[in-house]
Write a protein that holds these residues in place. Sequence first.
Motif, PDB file in Angstrom:
ATOM      1  N   GLU A 257     -16.749 -32.996 -90.848  1.00  0.00           N
ATOM      2  CA  GLU A 257     -17.135 -31.656 -90.434  1.00  0.00           C
ATOM      3  C   GLU A 257     -15.864 -30.834 -90.250  1.00  0.00           C
ATOM      4  O   GLU A 257     -15.017 -31.165 -89.423  1.00  0.00           O
ATOM      5  N   VAL A 258     -15.768 -29.747 -91.041  1.00  0.00           N
ATOM      6  CA  VAL A 258     -14.552 -28.931 -91.061  1.00  0.00           C
ATOM      7  C   VAL A 258     -14.926 -27.501 -90.706  1.00  0.00           C
ATOM      8  O   VAL A 258     -15.920 -26.964 -91.196  1.00  0.00           O
ATOM      9  N   ALA A 259     -14.111 -26.928 -89.829  1.00  0.00           N
ATOM     10  CA  ALA A 259     -14.251 -25.509 -89.493  1.00  0.00           C
ATOM     11  C   ALA A 259     -12.882 -24.875 -89.616  1.00  0.00           C
ATOM     12  O   ALA A 259     -11.896 -25.371 -89.049  1.00  0.00           O
TER      13      ALA A 259
ATOM     14  N   ILE B  13     -11.850 -31.734 -98.537  1.00  0.00           N
ATOM     15  CA  ILE B  13     -11.821 -32.780 -97.515  1.00  0.00           C
ATOM     16  C   ILE B  13     -13.187 -32.959 -96.867  1.00  0.00           C
ATOM     17  O   ILE B  13     -13.565 -34.069 -96.478  1.00  0.00           O
ATOM     18  N   SER B  14     -13.989 -31.877 -96.779  1.00  0.00           N
ATOM     19  CA  SER B  14     -15.325 -31.994 -96.217  1.00  0.00           C
ATOM     20  C   SER B  14     -16.238 -32.791 -97.137  1.00  0.00           C
ATOM     21  O   SER B  14     -17.023 -33.628 -96.683  1.00  0.00           O
ATOM     22  N   VAL B  15     -16.116 -32.531 -98.478  1.00  0.00           N
ATOM     23  CA  VAL B  15     -16.985 -33.218 -99.428  1.00  0.00           C
ATOM     24  C   VAL B  15     -16.522 -34.649 -99.654  1.00  0.00           C
ATOM     25  O   VAL B  15     -17.320 -35.600 -99.637  1.00  0.00           O
TER      26      VAL B  15
ATOM     27  N   THR C 270     -18.387 -26.546 -92.602  1.00  0.00           N
ATOM     28  CA  THR C 270     -19.245 -27.477 -93.324  1.00  0.00           C
ATOM     29  C   THR C 270     -20.697 -27.095 -93.104  1.00  0.00           C
ATOM     30  O   THR C 270     -21.143 -26.921 -91.952  1.00  0.00           O
ATOM     31  N   ASP C 271     -21.433 -26.964 -94.189  1.00  0.00           N
ATOM     32  CA  ASP C 271     -22.853 -26.616 -94.168  1.00  0.00           C
ATOM     33  C   ASP C 271     -23.099 -25.304 -93.416  1.00  0.00           C
ATOM     34  O   ASP C 271     -24.173 -25.108 -92.840  1.00  0.00           O
ATOM     35  N   SER C 272     -22.076 -24.474 -93.346  1.00  0.00           N
ATOM     36  CA  SER C 272     -22.189 -23.155 -92.696  1.00  0.00           C
ATOM     37  C   SER C 272     -22.670 -23.273 -91.244  1.00  0.00           C
ATOM     38  O   SER C 272     -23.504 -22.497 -90.772  1.00  0.00           O
ATOM     39  N   CYS C 273     -22.144 -24.250 -90.527  1.00  0.00           N
ATOM     40  CA  CYS C 273     -22.537 -24.470 -89.120  1.00  0.00           C
ATOM     41  C   CYS C 273     -21.320 -24.273 -88.231  1.00  0.00           C
ATOM     42  O   CYS C 273     -20.878 -25.195 -87.529  1.00  0.00           O
ATOM     43  N   MET C 274     -20.744 -23.078 -88.323  1.00  0.00           N
ATOM     44  CA  MET C 274     -19.536 -22.797 -87.550  1.00  0.00           C
ATOM     45  C   MET C 274     -19.790 -22.885 -86.041  1.00  0.00           C
ATOM     46  O   MET C 274     -18.983 -23.453 -85.297  1.00  0.00           O
ATOM     47  N   GLU C 275     -20.913 -22.310 -85.588  1.00  0.00           N
ATOM     48  CA  GLU C 275     -21.192 -22.305 -84.150  1.00  0.00           C
ATOM     49  C   GLU C 275     -21.371 -23.728 -83.605  1.00  0.00           C
ATOM     50  O   GLU C 275     -20.878 -24.049 -82.516  1.00  0.00           O
ATOM     51  N   ARG C 276     -22.086 -24.557 -84.347  1.00  0.00           N
ATOM     52  CA  ARG C 276     -22.299 -25.938 -83.873  1.00  0.00           C
ATOM     53  C   ARG C 276     -20.991 -26.699 -83.801  1.00  0.00           C
ATOM     54  O   ARG C 276     -20.738 -27.434 -82.847  1.00  0.00           O
TER      55      ARG C 276
END
Length: 231
Positions: A42-44, A35-37, A59-65
């Motif tokens: 943006e999926v966490a 679903i992210s691609v 998504t893009d390994s940006c969990m904190e953001r």
Amino acid sequence: MGRGRVQLKRIENKINRQVTFSKRKSGLLKKANEISVLCDAEVALLVFSTKGKVFEYSTDSCMERILERYERYSYAERQLDANEIEQNGSWSLEHAKLKARIEVLQRNQRHYMGEDIENLNRRELQNLEQQLDSALKHIRSRKNQLMFESISELQKKVKEKEKAVVQQALPEQQNNCQDSSSMLLPQPMEPLNISDTYEAGSNTGREEEGNPAQHHATNALLPPWMISHLE
């Protein structure tokens, strides 16, 4: 035959439960990536096992953001909900106040009309009487003021009309005075010719000497004191 619908309930067998968790976890992470691609979203994803182990995907390994964004959004939502609740509460309180005030005004109006006064005590009746007296005084004062203003306006109009009439009649009076003064002026006298008068008197004397009867007739017409002077 097709596979029947699996009933969703807790798996009692510990081994089977662990196997199912592993398979479903992998499928869930795969679906989050898809679903992210596919949708550019943006999926966490966070998954905690029964033993407290965490599995995550972002998504893009940006969990904190993504989590910070979620916190800001959830905080704004909470503030909006709190404001709505507070506003609704304030509106409810304001509605109750206005309703009570309307009831008081309606009751006072009925009292001013002399209705529903059976339940009033002596002090309340005295206060009502004082309020009515005060209202009557204000009404009469305003009425008298309007009457005085109307009378003053009428007097002002009458004075203006009289002034206009006087100004209109003033030229006519001036013309009449000029005509009267011209009539009273002395008329010019004609010049006397003394020599002609003297000659006429001489001729008259000669005629009287030649005609004594006419002389006596003239003397008869004159008064005696003039006759003595003439002779």
